[in-house]
Design a protein around this motif. Structure first.
Motif, PDB file in Angstrom:
ATOM      1  N   GLY B   2      -6.535   2.138   5.983  1.00 51.73           N
ATOM      2  CA  GLY B   2      -5.414   1.676   6.787  1.00 51.73           C
ATOM      3  C   GLY B   2      -5.856   1.168   8.157  1.00 51.73           C
ATOM      4  N   SER B  69      10.077  -0.158   9.509  1.00 49.97           N
ATOM      5  CA  SER B  69       8.814  -0.519   8.854  1.00 49.97           C
ATOM      6  C   SER B  69       7.636   0.078   9.619  1.00 49.97           C
ATOM      7  CB  SER B  69       8.688  -2.036   8.687  1.00 49.97           C
ATOM      8  OG  SER B  69       8.500  -2.654   9.936  1.00 49.97           O
ATOM      9  N   GLU B  72       7.457   3.719   8.636  1.00 54.21           N
ATOM     10  CA  GLU B  72       7.016   3.944   7.257  1.00 54.21           C
ATOM     11  C   GLU B  72       5.524   3.687   7.040  1.00 54.21           C
ATOM     12  OE1 GLU B  72      11.346   3.074   5.119  1.00 54.21           O
ATOM     13  OE2 GLU B  72       9.765   1.543   5.008  1.00 54.21           O
ATOM     14  N   ARG B  73       4.918   2.900   7.937  1.00 54.22           N
ATOM     15  CA  ARG B  73       3.496   2.604   7.719  1.00 54.22           C
ATOM     16  C   ARG B  73       2.579   3.697   8.269  1.00 54.22           C
ATOM     17  NH1 ARG B  73       2.016  -2.002  12.285  1.00 54.22           N
ATOM     18  NH2 ARG B  73      -0.059  -1.661  11.485  1.00 54.22           N
ATOM     19  N   ILE B  74       3.140   4.619   9.038  1.00 54.10           N
ATOM     20  CA  ILE B  74       2.309   5.614   9.714  1.00 54.10           C
ATOM     21  C   ILE B  74       1.949   6.768   8.781  1.00 54.10           C
ATOM     22  CG2 ILE B  74       2.155   7.241  11.645  1.00 54.10           C
ATOM     23  CD1 ILE B  74       4.180   5.494  13.140  1.00 54.10           C
ATOM     24  N   GLY B  75       0.639   7.003   8.610  1.00 52.74           N
ATOM     25  CA  GLY B  75       0.184   8.135   7.809  1.00 52.74           C
ATOM     26  C   GLY B  75      -0.266   9.302   8.658  1.00 52.74           C
ATOM     27  N   THR B  99       4.363  13.441   9.849  1.00 49.92           N
ATOM     28  CA  THR B  99       2.966  13.204   9.437  1.00 49.92           C
ATOM     29  C   THR B  99       2.127  14.258  10.157  1.00 49.92           C
ATOM     30  OG1 THR B  99       2.231  11.873  11.338  1.00 49.92           O
ATOM     31  CG2 THR B  99       3.375  10.684   9.565  1.00 49.92           C
ATOM     32  N   ARG B 135      -7.600   9.350   9.885  1.00 49.72           N
ATOM     33  CA  ARG B 135      -7.782   8.383   8.800  1.00 49.72           C
ATOM     34  C   ARG B 135      -7.770   9.081   7.448  1.00 49.72           C
ATOM     35  NH1 ARG B 135      -9.339   3.168  10.020  1.00 49.72           N
ATOM     36  NH2 ARG B 135     -10.620   2.766  11.866  1.00 49.72           N
ATOM     37  N   ALA B 138      -4.331  10.155   6.597  1.00 47.80           N
ATOM     38  CA  ALA B 138      -3.396   9.044   6.385  1.00 47.80           C
ATOM     39  C   ALA B 138      -3.535   8.436   4.999  1.00 47.80           C
ATOM     40  CB  ALA B 138      -3.599   7.974   7.453  1.00 47.80           C
ATOM     41  N   LYS B 141      -2.479   4.785   4.350  1.00 46.06           N
ATOM     42  CA  LYS B 141      -1.525   4.355   5.378  1.00 46.06           C
ATOM     43  C   LYS B 141      -2.215   4.186   6.737  1.00 46.06           C
ATOM     44  CE  LYS B 141       2.925   5.690   4.582  1.00 46.06           C
ATOM     45  NZ  LYS B 141       4.057   6.637   4.540  1.00 46.06           N
ATOM     46  N   ASP B 142      -1.443   3.817   7.726  1.00 46.23           N
ATOM     47  CA  ASP B 142      -2.021   3.477   9.028  1.00 46.23           C
ATOM     48  C   ASP B 142      -2.009   4.662   9.990  1.00 46.23           C
ATOM     49  OD1 ASP B 142      -2.373   0.901   8.058  1.00 46.23           O
ATOM     50  OD2 ASP B 142      -0.459   0.197   8.852  1.00 46.23           O
ATOM     51  N   ARG B 144      -1.436   5.753  13.825  1.00 46.06           N
ATOM     52  CA  ARG B 144      -0.843   5.313  15.090  1.00 46.06           C
ATOM     53  C   ARG B 144      -1.421   6.119  16.254  1.00 46.06           C
ATOM     54  NH1 ARG B 144       4.810   6.934  17.735  1.00 46.06           N
ATOM     55  NH2 ARG B 144       4.785   5.440  19.444  1.00 46.06           N
TER      56      ARG B 144
END
Lengths: 209, 209
Positions: B2, B69, B72-75, B99, B135, B138, B141-142, B144
């Motif tokens: 991610g 969005s 939702e992208r945050i892991g 998360t 990482r 996640a 996913k990304d 943050r």
């Protein structure tokens, strides 16, 4: 009465000019490359190529239209002495203003008339006096506070700025002259008036609340 | 793998937080009003109202879609100790991350598990270790980098930030915690990826060049 506005290029980290900017040496601290990365979009536009005598051609899309309308609304410019000094060696003989320009300085000097309608007036008695003269000269048109950062800050602190136009470029300078600094409380507040999404810069216009 | 991204609100003069920001006293140096002027747009969105348990309703337009969005992208999240300390007293019991959150700190502390999927891990061995753990947690996913400014600066200086998402609000703080400071040369460079023109903030996304 016309408006008083600021129209500048800005790095994403808030600088109007990178550290070490001196006309004599564009390689100094890499300032030429940094400034070019911030302002490259402008130098590609037809209006600015014409004003700066950079040769024919150039882009003619919405960013160029924006530059043209900005240029056309200006009845007088105000700038600081450092900006003038830099321009004095860099501008073409036909300086790119075509209006009266009021230079804030301690230096006493007779008006300097350039071909094409630009006359530089050297003002020794402060920003309010320069603004009064610029408003008078501008007639119904607008007064642009051209820069540098310290001059813009003086007019923000006087509560005299009606509009901020900022071309925000996605470059990080890491140091230099910050646009927003030394603001007195309460700082003037703005609202978003227009956003034009260019490829190399985001053109933001804010109006005074 | 991610991406690593930053997503913050910013004042026009480049501050993530106004001077004097302390949860105990929102009247101190007027910080509560300033912060509210910067982030008011967010607190009106349905997604954030739901996350922060502010009650039903809220806007459901493109800005809300953008927030959803992003959420939702945050892991995994990474944050500094000061941000954690402020949040510890301000977040609802169901902390608004859902998360794993890696907190950079010198303090040794067992993981703090909150209802709703947020677990705070306290990392004592530096930003690179925190990023490796984030990482891994996640998955695809990304990650943050949530803040504060000093933590974001550390990751920018590590060259680890793939994307900057900035909600630029037309307010001037006049002082506070600057987002962009202490950057090492050469600073990472970005290109404009997307501009969403909201009424109260301009939502800018930049991708690493």
């Amino acid at each position: 009465m016309g408006k008083v506005f600021v129209n500048v290029g800005l790095s994403l980290d808030g600088y109007m000019a990178p550290e070490g900017m001196t006309m004599a040496d564009p390689g100094h601290m890499n300032w030429g490359a940094k400034w070019g990365a911030m302002m490259g979009w402008a130098l590609k536009q037809q209006v600015l190529r014409d004003l700066l005598k950079l040769g024919p051609g150039g882009e003619t899309g919405p960013v160029n239209d924006l530059l043209r309308s900005t240029t056309e609304r200006i009845g007088a410019n105000i700038m600081g002495k450092r900006m003038f000094d830099q321009g004095e060696v860099a501008w073409p003989e036909e300086a790119p203003f075509h209006t009266p320009v009021y230079v804030l300085t301690h230096e006493r000097r007779e008006p300097w008339v350039r071909p094409g309608g630009t006359t530089f007036h050297f003002i020794n008695d402060g920003p309010e006096r320069a603004l009064a003269l610029a408003r008078e000269a501008a007639g119904g048109k607008d007064v642009r506070i051209a820069g540098g950062a310290d001059v813009i800050q003086q007019y923000l602190n006087l509560g005299a700025v009606d509009e901020l136009e900022i071309a925000l470029a996605p470059v990080l300078f890491g140091g230099g002259r910050r646009l927003f600094e030394n603001l007195r409380e309460p700082a003037p507040q703005f609202r978003i008036e227009r956003v034009l999404d260019g490829a190399d810069a985001t053109h933001l216009r804010y109006g005074r609340r």
